[in-house]
Design an enzyme around this catalytic site. Structure first.
Site, PDB file in Angstrom:
ATOM      1  N   CYS A   7      -7.063 -12.210  21.499  1.00 45.09           N
ATOM      2  CA  CYS A   7      -6.128 -11.654  22.492  1.00 45.09           C
ATOM      3  C   CYS A   7      -6.562 -12.001  23.911  1.00 45.09           C
ATOM      4  CB  CYS A   7      -6.006 -10.147  22.337  1.00 45.09           C
ATOM      5  SG  CYS A   7      -7.538  -9.265  22.658  1.00 45.09           S
TER       6      CYS A   7
ATOM      7  N   CYS B 191      -5.795  -4.793  27.241  1.00 40.62           N
ATOM      8  CA  CYS B 191      -4.617  -3.995  26.907  1.00 40.62           C
ATOM      9  C   CYS B 191      -4.889  -2.503  27.123  1.00 40.62           C
ATOM     10  CB  CYS B 191      -4.225  -4.241  25.458  1.00 40.62           C
ATOM     11  SG  CYS B 191      -5.366  -3.475  24.302  1.00 40.62           S
TER      12      CYS B 191
ATOM     13  N   CYS C 148      -9.079  -3.159  19.248  1.00 37.83           N
ATOM     14  CA  CYS C 148      -9.350  -2.922  20.668  1.00 37.83           C
ATOM     15  C   CYS C 148     -10.542  -1.970  20.821  1.00 37.83           C
ATOM     16  CB  CYS C 148      -8.126  -2.341  21.368  1.00 37.83           C
ATOM     17  SG  CYS C 148      -6.598  -3.207  20.933  1.00 37.83           S
TER      18      CYS C 148
HETATM   19 FE1  FES Z   1      -6.991  -7.266  22.962  1.00 41.64          FE
HETATM   20 FE2  FES Z   1      -6.326  -4.743  22.695  1.00 41.64          FE
HETATM   21  S1  FES Z   1      -5.053  -6.463  22.391  1.00 41.64           S
HETATM   22  S2  FES Z   1      -8.281  -5.572  23.048  1.00 41.64           S
END
Ligand code: FES
Length: 144
Positions: A35, A60, A104
């Site tokens: 991500c 996020c 996350c």
């Molecule tokens: Fe990357 Fe939450 S989407 S840490």
């Protein structure tokens, strides 16, 4: 049911312990290549106790809420206890995270571990290497 608990929203909107610590005793930085989110944790340690902790998270909302909650959970605790903090405990303290957002909270666990390892290394404190897995297996973490 709302996707995110009130606690997640609260810690996302009003994150605790945001910032940096000058001359920190331990710093840990981790990123999730999938991500692209990055989390950095700073520790001030006195007599083996986490006197202060701050974080910077470029990521996020769940990562920000996880960092905020994780710092609250380890502040004032012995370093050994901080090492036992799991991402599941962070997520539980937030009253849960959606399944696809559990990874996350893994960043928070790993950033804290990285900061403790940095502290141990800087101070020549011996530790069990197995406490700090060298390679993070992102794929398996993304499945949880
Ligand atoms: Fe990357 Fe939450 S989407 S840490």
């Amino acid at each position: 049911m709302a996707l995110y608990s009130e606690k997640v929203m609260d810690h996302f909107r009003n994150p605790r312990n945001v910032g940096t610590i000058e001359n920190a005793d331990g710093v840990g930085e981790v990123g999730n290549p999938t991500c692209g989110d990055i989390m950095k944790i700073y520790l001030k340690i006195t007599d083996g106790v986490i006197e202060d902790v701050k974080f910077e998270t470029f990521g996020c909302g769940s990562a920000i809420a996880s960092s905020s909650m994780a710092t609250e959970l380890i502040k004032g605790k012995p370093v050994s206890e901080a090492l036992e903090l799991t991402n599941k405990a962070v997520a539980e303290a937030l009253d849960g995270l959606p399944a696809h957002k559990m990874h996350c909270s893994v960043l928070a666990e790993e950033a804290i571990k990285g900061a403790v390892k940095d502290y141990y290394d800087k101070n020549g404190i011996e530790y069990d290497e197995s406490l700090f897995p060298a390679e993070h297996d992102c794929e398996s973490c993304m499945e949880h």
